[in-house]
Structures are given as structure tokens and as C-alpha cells.
Design a protein around this motif. Structure first.
Motif, mmCIF file in Angstrom:
data_model
loop_
_atom_site.group_PDB
_atom_site.id
_atom_site.type_symbol
_atom_site.label_atom_id
_atom_site.label_comp_id
_atom_site.label_asym_id
_atom_site.label_seq_id
_atom_site.Cartn_x
_atom_site.Cartn_y
_atom_site.Cartn_z
ATOM 1 N N THR A 373 0.836 -1.200 0.000
ATOM 2 C CA THR A 373 0.000 0.000 0.000
ATOM 3 C C THR A 373 0.873 1.253 0.000
ATOM 4 O O THR A 373 1.902 1.308 0.679
ATOM 5 C CB THR A 373 -0.923 0.006 1.229
ATOM 6 O OG1 THR A 373 -1.846 -1.077 1.119
ATOM 7 C CG2 THR A 373 -1.700 1.302 1.332
ATOM 8 N N TRP A 374 0.459 2.260 -0.791
ATOM 9 C CA TRP A 374 1.191 3.522 -0.817
ATOM 10 C C TRP A 374 0.220 4.676 -0.998
ATOM 11 O O TRP A 374 -0.921 4.504 -1.430
ATOM 12 C CB TRP A 374 2.240 3.533 -1.940
ATOM 13 C CG TRP A 374 1.711 3.296 -3.323
ATOM 14 C CD1 TRP A 374 1.624 2.103 -3.977
ATOM 15 C CD2 TRP A 374 1.173 4.279 -4.236
ATOM 16 N NE1 TRP A 374 1.072 2.269 -5.225
ATOM 17 C CE2 TRP A 374 0.790 3.595 -5.411
ATOM 18 C CE3 TRP A 374 0.989 5.640 -4.163
ATOM 19 C CZ2 TRP A 374 0.230 4.242 -6.504
ATOM 20 C CZ3 TRP A 374 0.427 6.308 -5.259
ATOM 21 C CH2 TRP A 374 0.064 5.602 -6.422
ATOM 22 N N THR A 375 0.671 5.869 -0.655
ATOM 23 C CA THR A 375 -0.144 7.063 -0.835
ATOM 24 C C THR A 375 0.757 8.228 -1.224
ATOM 25 O O THR A 375 1.957 8.228 -0.921
ATOM 26 C CB THR A 375 -0.932 7.401 0.447
ATOM 27 O OG1 THR A 375 -1.859 8.463 0.175
ATOM 28 C CG2 THR A 375 0.012 7.841 1.563
ATOM 29 N N GLU A 376 0.183 9.221 -1.910
ATOM 30 C CA GLU A 376 0.944 10.407 -2.287
ATOM 31 C C GLU A 376 0.012 11.599 -2.456
ATOM 32 O O GLU A 376 -1.188 11.444 -2.745
ATOM 33 C CB GLU A 376 1.727 10.185 -3.583
ATOM 34 C CG GLU A 376 0.864 10.051 -4.821
ATOM 35 C CD GLU A 376 1.678 9.883 -6.103
ATOM 36 O OE1 GLU A 376 2.832 9.396 -6.019
ATOM 37 O OE2 GLU A 376 1.167 10.237 -7.182
ATOM 38 N N PHE A 377 0.557 12.802 -2.270
ATOM 39 C CA PHE A 377 -0.133 14.061 -2.538
ATOM 40 C C PHE A 377 0.600 14.756 -3.672
ATOM 41 O O PHE A 377 1.837 14.829 -3.675
ATOM 42 C CB PHE A 377 -0.162 14.948 -1.296
ATOM 43 C CG PHE A 377 -1.078 14.455 -0.214
ATOM 44 C CD1 PHE A 377 -2.396 14.889 -0.154
ATOM 45 C CD2 PHE A 377 -0.621 13.556 0.737
ATOM 46 C CE1 PHE A 377 -3.241 14.431 0.842
ATOM 47 C CE2 PHE A 377 -1.465 13.089 1.739
ATOM 48 C CZ PHE A 377 -2.774 13.536 1.789
ATOM 49 N N ARG A 378 -0.181 15.266 -4.623
ATOM 50 C CA ARG A 378 0.402 15.929 -5.801
ATOM 51 C C ARG A 378 -0.207 17.318 -5.935
ATOM 52 O O ARG A 378 -1.414 17.472 -6.165
ATOM 53 C CB ARG A 378 0.136 15.085 -7.046
ATOM 54 C CG ARG A 378 0.879 15.548 -8.292
ATOM 55 C CD ARG A 378 0.637 14.572 -9.444
ATOM 56 N NE ARG A 378 1.182 13.248 -9.139
ATOM 57 C CZ ARG A 378 2.405 12.867 -9.438
ATOM 58 N NH1 ARG A 378 3.222 13.707 -10.053
ATOM 59 N NH2 ARG A 378 2.814 11.650 -9.141
ATOM 60 N N LEU A 379 0.618 18.369 -5.774
ATOM 61 C CA LEU A 379 0.192 19.761 -5.915
ATOM 62 C C LEU A 379 0.657 20.269 -7.266
ATOM 63 O O LEU A 379 1.857 20.261 -7.563
ATOM 64 C CB LEU A 379 0.795 20.610 -4.795
ATOM 65 C CG LEU A 379 0.451 22.103 -4.804
ATOM 66 C CD1 LEU A 379 -1.045 22.323 -4.614
ATOM 67 C CD2 LEU A 379 1.257 22.846 -3.733
ATOM 68 N N SER A 380 -0.301 20.703 -8.098
ATOM 69 C CA SER A 380 0.043 21.033 -9.487
ATOM 70 C C SER A 380 -0.438 22.412 -9.893
ATOM 71 O O SER A 380 -1.460 22.920 -9.396
ATOM 72 C CB SER A 380 -0.548 19.989 -10.439
ATOM 73 O OG SER A 380 -1.954 19.984 -10.363
ATOM 74 N N ALA A 381 0.325 22.999 -10.792
ATOM 75 C CA ALA A 381 -0.079 24.219 -11.498
ATOM 76 C C ALA A 381 -0.331 23.821 -12.944
ATOM 77 O O ALA A 381 0.518 23.182 -13.577
ATOM 78 C CB ALA A 381 1.015 25.276 -11.409
#
Length: 450
Positions: A373-381
Motif C-alpha cells: 500500500t502507498w499514498t501520495e499528494f500531488r500539488l500542481s499548477a
């Protein structure tokens, strides 16, 4: 030669997992004219109909892990060698938990069109993935050779999966609720092969002239025509699994189904989205099992780990690992089922009121697949300065560390579309252009809107 080392290194530490990462271009999640957003959230639609270039409509290649390739591959006298090479000095030690995976998705056929009151897509894809969780004690021993009289190796897990996917997607606006759009994808899955192994323990104690070993593990191998190869333990008097024969391999060997569900909602300058993907699995038919049948006690003099850095290093490692666990073939042909590993995508996008072509988005992705199991946050312009060009730049942080991603999407409107991007930029490369960071994703596609 380099290809063999890359494959060997990946298999030694990445072995053969629970169904792995959802290999898609997450950097394109908030780009309106990115044609494959429906694979990340089935509620997304497109402005145009389209046909994908056969085999190259949407190609994704990914590696991801908590241990990087610069701990596995090293430069030595102008060559690239494995971490086990005896002439290496100052080789880094491995931590307690080491995870690494490789995933490939190739969309062979892709068609998108407006009909039935919404937007529809039909696709045929080939998917392959693998993951491992390897204890540091095992990898350090592979590197150092036998240097102690006792070893405690536990919680070594490996898995590999290969299948074809036929997907039918439909999305539409809900007129009764302004701003709401929903979608669903049904997937018919055709399994090619699957392997799963969980090795709970391997306790080793050096006796007078051989090792006393207590091992506990099970391996399942699903693939039509695959057979165990065996070797005899002269001390214990039994045959144990030493490899796999693929001479008579054929496919398919299993069938299954899965669904994706998604919704988007626009409120003022915000766009909210939620999707749950890959709810389902595959039932495999021809399955071979090898097991220690609980804790197994035996002696062996085969276990020496005298790795000398020759071209057959990987074969020697495979033989030594087989001698360590000494799994015995279990009579009979088994049936088993595997889950796909479910992905949850939650996103929010903000449109600048004074410059609509520029938006900012935050996407959380969580892949739920047991020990992997894995998780990530991606902040994009995200920007679309003209109708025919859009781009995204994003920062990502999660289970596999911090990274940078991007995607460029170019289209002529009707006629031609091309996108290229990396959800994780690999960073430093070796002289042979091999990424030294194990977290790397490449996305590419050519399509024809109409």
C-alpha cells in the motif's frame, strides 16, 4: 550486458507483488484536453471523439520504491555491476524495509466518442507489474556473503502479475444536479500469469560442516504450462524447488472483472473530484504451489553465497535463495483468486477568476494493496494559454519520497494530439543513462481527435 544487470538487479530486490501501481499519467489529471483522464476518474469526458495510435495511444512505464537503484547498481572500471561484486568498496548497507516495483501499461486500442447522452471510451490494454518487500538482512548477506554464524531473515514477499484488460467507460452530466458529472468503467480481465510468494522466516545457524535452517514460506505460480524445476537435498533426502520451466507456457490462464466509479462536482471556482478504481480481481485456474508446509527444519551444505561477480551472478543468487528456503512442490492443480488492488483518487482544483486558463490542483492518490500500500499528494499548477497547448508542473510527496512531475499536451483540435510527461523525474543518470533513483514514470501518447 547492461540490460542483464538491470534485469538482475530489479529481480533480486524486486523479485516477482500484490497488484501494483496504477500506471497512468497523474500529471494530466487537471488538464481538460488530456484525453485519458477517464482512466484516473471515469467521470471525466472529452470535447472531441478520438482514436488512439495502435499501441502508442497511452504508454506508461514506471518504477517505484523505497530503495534506489544507486544501491543496487554501481560503476566499476567503466562498467555497471551489481552491489554483490567483490571488488566494490564502501557499498551502502540496506535498511530494514526495502520495496521496489516495476509497472508497464500499454493501451493497444483506444476509441472515445459522444453517444448515449454522454461520453464513452473503449480500450484494450496490456498490463504487467511486479513488487517486492525485501528485508535488509537478506540483501546485506547477498552483498557481504556469509560472514556470521547466525542469520534471521523474515518477511520477504514477492509478486508478479500480467493480464489484458478490455474496458468500457461511460460518463454523463446529471442535469437534475447542476455541476455534477458521474461515470463508470467496466473492465473484463484476461489473466496471463501470476506469481505470489510470502517467506515468513529463514533462521540460519552454522553447524560443523553445514547450515541448520528453519524456513517457513509459500509460493503460488499461476500460468498454463508452467512447471517447477527441482533439485535434491542429499542431507534431507527430498526434492526442493530450484526454478520454473516455461517451455510449455501459454495464455490465457484466468478471467475476472473490475469496475471504476467516479464523480466530479463544479462549485463556483472549484472543481471537486472523487474516484475509486479497480474494484475486482482475477480467478486463476492452472496454479502450482510450493511450500515448506509450516516450519521446516533441514540441513544443507549448498548454502555458501560465494558470489564472484561473473556474468552468471544472478543465476547463482537464484540457486542460493532456492537452497535457503527449500520449498517442496505440492501435488495437485490449484485454483485461486487475486484482487486487483484498489486505488482512491481525491482531487480539488481552483480556477483563477482573473485568468481562467491557469488552475491549481491538489490530488491525493492511495493504492490499497496489502503490504505494498502507498499514498501520495500531488500539488500542481496547470495552464492552457491557448486551446491547443496545455501543460502541468507538479510537486509530489508520499510513501516513495518527494519528487517533481510534468506533462505537456499538444493538439491541433481535430486531427492530431500528442502528450509526453513524467509523473516523477528520475534525476541523476548513470553513464549508461540508467536512472539512479528508483522512482521514475514515463508517459507518452499519440492520438487522433475528430
Amino acid at each position: 550486458m547492461l540490460k542483464k544487470y538491470i534485469l538482475s538487479g530489479a529481480l533480486v530486490i524486486a523479485g516477482l507483488s500484490y497488484a501494483s501501481a496504477q500506471t497512468n499519467a497523474y500529471s494530466g489529471y487537471f488538464l481538460d484536453n488530456f484525453l485519458y483522464r477517464h482512466q484516473l476518474n471515469p467521470a471525466f469526458g472529452n470535447e472531441y471523439n478520438f482514436v488512439g495510435f495502435p499501441g502508442l495511444g497511452n504508454l506508461s512505464i514506471e518504477t517505484a520504491g523505497t530503495v534506489h537503484l544507486n544501491k543496487i547498481l554501481y560503476p566499476l572500471n567503466g562498467k555497471t555491476v551489481l552491489f554483490t561484486h567483490p571488488d566494490l568498496n564502501n557499498v551502502s548497507k540496506f535498511g530494514n524495509s526495502n520495496k521496489l516495483g516495476a509497472n508497464v501499461r500499454e493501451n493497444i486500442i483506444n476509441v472515445g466518442f459522444k453517444a448515449l447522452g454522454g461520453y464513452n471510451t473503449i480500450s484494450i490494454s496490456a498490463v504487467a507489474n511486479s513488487n517486492v518487500a525485501a528485508p535488509g538482512s537478506l540483501l546485506n548477506m547477498l552483498r557481504d556473503g556469509v560472514s556470521n554464524s547466525t542469520y534471521d531473515i523474515k518477511d520477504f514477499m514477492v509478486y508478479a502479475n500480467a493480464y489484458a484488460e478490455i474496458a468500457l467507460n461511460h460518463s454523463r452530466e446529471i442535469k437534475q444536479v447542476p455541476g455534477l458529472r458521474v461515470g463508470a468503467t467496466f473492465k473484463f480481465l484476461v489473466g496471463a500469469a501470476n506469481a505470489y510468494g510470502k517467506f515468513k522466516k529463514a533462521n540460519m545457524n552454522l553447524g560443523y560442516d553445514s547450515w541448520d535452517i528453519v524456513s517457513d514460506g509459500d509460493v503460488y505460480l499461476s500460468g498454463k504450462g508452467l512447471k517447477w524445476e527441482t533439485k535434491k537435498n542429499d542431507n534431507a533426502g527430498w526434492d526442493y524447488v530450484s526454478g520454473v520451466s516455461t517451455d510449455n507456457f501459454s495464455a490465457p490462464n484466468g478471467f475476472g472483472a473490475a469496475v471504476d466509479l467516479g464523480a466530479t462536482y463544479k462549485w463556483n471556482d472549484f472543481n471537486f473530484s472523487l474516484a475509486i478504481l479497480d474494484l475486482g480481481g482475477i480467478a486463476w485456474t492452472d496454479t502450482q504451489k510450493a511450500s515448506t508446509n509450516g516450519e521446516q527444519h533441514f540441513q544443507t551444505s549448498d548454502y555458501t553465497f560465494s558470489v564472484d561477480g561473473d556474468d552468471d551472478t544472478f543465476d547463482k543468487m537464484k540457486d542460493q535463495l532456492a537452497a535457503l528456503y527449500q520449498l517442496q512442490p505440492v501435488d495437485g492443480n490449484y485454483k485461486r483468486s487475486t484482487m486487483q488492488g484498489t486505488t482512491l483518487n481525491v482531487g480539488v482544483e481552483y480556477e483563477l477568476p482573473y485568468y481562467r486558463p491557469l488552475t491549481f490542483g491538489l490530488l491525493n492518490t492511495t493504492r490499497m494493496c496489502g503490504g505494498y500500500t502507498w499514498t501520495e499528494f500531488r500539488l500542481s499548477a496547470n495552464v492552457m494559454p491557448v486551446k491547443y497547448v496545455s501543460a502541468s508542473a507538479n510537486l509530489v510527496c508520499g510513501t516513495y519520497g518527494v519528487g517533481f512531475g510534468w506533462l505537456l499536451n499538444v493538439t491541433s483540435g481535430k486531427g492530431f494530439n500528442l502528450f509526453i510527461g513524467m509523473d516523477r523525474v528520475p534525476g541523476k543518470l548513470s553513464k549508461q543513462y540508467v536512472p539512479l533513483n528508483s522512482n521514475f514514470t514515463f508517459n507518452f501518447g499519440i492520438n487522433f481527435p475528430f
